[in-house]
Design an enzyme around this catalytic site. Structure first.
Site, PDB file in Angstrom:
ATOM      1  N   GLY A  38       0.760  -1.167   0.076  1.00 54.35           N
ATOM      2  CA  GLY A  38       0.067  -0.045   0.096  1.00 54.35           C
ATOM      3  C   GLY A  38       0.909   1.293   0.045  1.00 54.35           C
ATOM      4  NE  ARG A  99      -2.261  -4.258  -0.968  1.00 57.88           N
ATOM      5  CZ  ARG A  99      -1.821  -3.850   0.144  1.00 57.88           C
ATOM      6  NH1 ARG A  99      -0.633  -4.140   0.595  1.00 57.88           N
ATOM      7  NH2 ARG A  99      -2.486  -2.745   0.710  1.00 57.88           N
ATOM      8  CG  ASP A 130       3.193  -6.842   7.529  1.00 56.07           C
ATOM      9  OD1 ASP A 130       2.700  -6.235   6.769  1.00 56.07           O
ATOM     10  OD2 ASP A 130       2.651  -7.522   8.366  1.00 56.07           O
ATOM     11  CB  THR A 153       2.612   0.752   6.258  1.00 54.67           C
ATOM     12  OG1 THR A 153       1.328   0.698   6.616  1.00 54.67           O
ATOM     13  CG2 THR A 153       3.537   0.474   7.244  1.00 54.67           C
ATOM     14  CG  ASP A 155      -2.173  -0.034   8.411  1.00 57.73           C
ATOM     15  OD1 ASP A 155      -2.857   0.969   7.965  1.00 57.73           O
ATOM     16  OD2 ASP A 155      -2.328  -1.125   8.005  1.00 57.73           O
ATOM     17  CG  ASP A 157       1.039  -2.530  10.658  1.00 59.19           C
ATOM     18  OD1 ASP A 157       2.082  -1.879   9.728  1.00 59.19           O
ATOM     19  OD2 ASP A 157       0.584  -3.440  10.145  1.00 59.19           O
ATOM     20  NE  ARG A 199      -4.166  -5.456   5.238  1.00 56.49           N
ATOM     21  CZ  ARG A 199      -4.125  -5.772   4.015  1.00 56.49           C
ATOM     22  NH1 ARG A 199      -4.858  -6.385   3.373  1.00 56.49           N
ATOM     23  NH2 ARG A 199      -3.157  -4.708   3.474  1.00 56.49           N
TER      24      ARG A 199
END
Ligand code: F6P
Length: 348
Positions: A38, A99, A130, A153, A155, A157, A199
């Site tokens: 992403g 992706r 990741d 990213t 996120d 995360d 996500r």
């Protein structure tokens, strides 16, 4: 960037002629860079930083289009410092991203490694999350090509860095939307349930809940049952609140729609569910993302020159850190629990 066959001898004409070399024990002369997964605002600033740091060190850069999908198809071309002019302020990624299913196969990775060898590349910088780091890790394990990851990213995360590139901008974008929804929500005395991206992680949700003054926040890291929202809303009404903002991370079971349905079923009150979606991935990167991207792009090139491999560069308490790629996904980065609690405290 122009696609071409691999040049064997002459240095790129746009390499900085006054290159100021730092120690380069690994003898790195040419590196490749790609963006993967992403997109995130600030990826362009990271590409620019990789290319310009390399140029400053007399190292050539090969840009790979469309992430690993482009790598196994041979979409490579030289990138010089002028090729990355006027991109620091742009969202998205000028190298494009994807992706790739093919990259998940050993055959796909073998094709990519072949192209990197043909282009005489000494190391690869992967800007992504990741999933991208998994792909980079396997490329290095199977083909011995040194890789360095830059966390990109929205996120946030990834273990091993306080922040990831794109996160700050995504929070600002989501917050701007929450403020606007609050205007209409307050006017109609409605409950707005707003879903933000993430996500598997609630980092964006927690920040936006605190900064947006939400009554409640639901994140995937917590086992809080959706039915909790009924009590929250009932208490809000009892306190005289006429509208409510509920923030839900995408990864929370059932998402915002499940929370909205629970409110309606449990209280009979009208709700509006808004899913912010991909708007959070776009837009002009805020200063913090550009600065983080610039630092990490520089650090990634230095890491390859030092002979580091299989690591992600990040920042912890303002300092550059290096974390083995596999650790970035094996350990989980918890949300800021103080902020999570604060969101609840301030909704009194
Ligand atoms: O890049 C991270 C992310 O934005 C997640 O928050 C989200 O779940 C996912 O990507 C969406 O991916 P796609 O763009 O493939 O729909």
């Amino acid at each position: 960037m122009t696609d071409a066959t691999p040049p064997q001898t002459a240095p790129h004409p746009l390499l900085d002629p006054g290159a100021c070399a730092s120690p380069n024990p690994a003898g790195v002369r040419r590196i490749a860079v790609l963006t993967s997964g992403g997109d995130a605002p600030g990826m362009n600033a990271a590409i620019r930083a990789v290319v310009r740091t390399a140029s400053h060190q007399g190292i050539e850069v090969v840009g790979v289009r469309r992430g690993f999908a482009g790598l196994h198809r041979g979409e490579l071309g030289l990138l010089g410092p002028r090729d990355v002019a006027n991109i620091i302020q742009r969202g998205g990624t000028t190298l494009l991203t994807a992706r790739s299913r093919t990259w998940r196969t050993p055959e796909g990775r073998a094709l990519g490694a072949k192209y990197l060898r043909e282009w005489d590349v000494d190391g690869l910088v992967v800007i992504g999350g990741d999933g991208s780091f998994h792909g980079a890790h396997f490329l290095q394990e199977e083909h011995g090509i040194p890789v360095i990851g830059i966390p990109g990213t929205i996120d946030n995360d990834l273990y091993g860095t306080d922040y990831t590139i794109g996160y700050f901008t995504a929070v600002e974008t989501a917050l701007d939307a929450v403020d606007k929804l609050r205007d209409t929500g307050a006017s109609h005395e409605r409950i707005f349930v707003i879903e933000v991206m993430g996500r598997h992680a609630g980092h964006i949700a927690v920040d936006v809940a605190v900064a947006g003054g939400a009554e409640e926040v639901f994140i995937p890291e917590d086992g809080k049952p959706v039915s909790d929202v009924v009590q929250t809303v009932q208490e809000s009404v009892a306190k005289g609140k006429r509208g409510s903002i509920i923030i839900v991370a995408e990864g929370y079971a059932g998402g915002a729609q499940a929370v909205g349905d629970a409110i309606t079923a449990g209280t009979g009150l009208e709700t509006r569910v808004t899913i912010l979606g991909h708007i959070q991935r776009g837009g002009t990167p805020v200063a913090s993302d550009r600065i983080l991207a610039s630092r990490l792009g520089e650090a990634a090139v230095f890491a390859l020159m030092e002979g580091r491999r299989g690591e992600m560069v990040g920042t912890t308490c303002g300092q550059i850190t290096h974390t083995p790629l596999h650790v970035t996904w094996e350990r989980s980065k918890d949300v800021n629990r103080d902020l999570y609690r604060c969101a609840k405290t301030l909704s009194v």
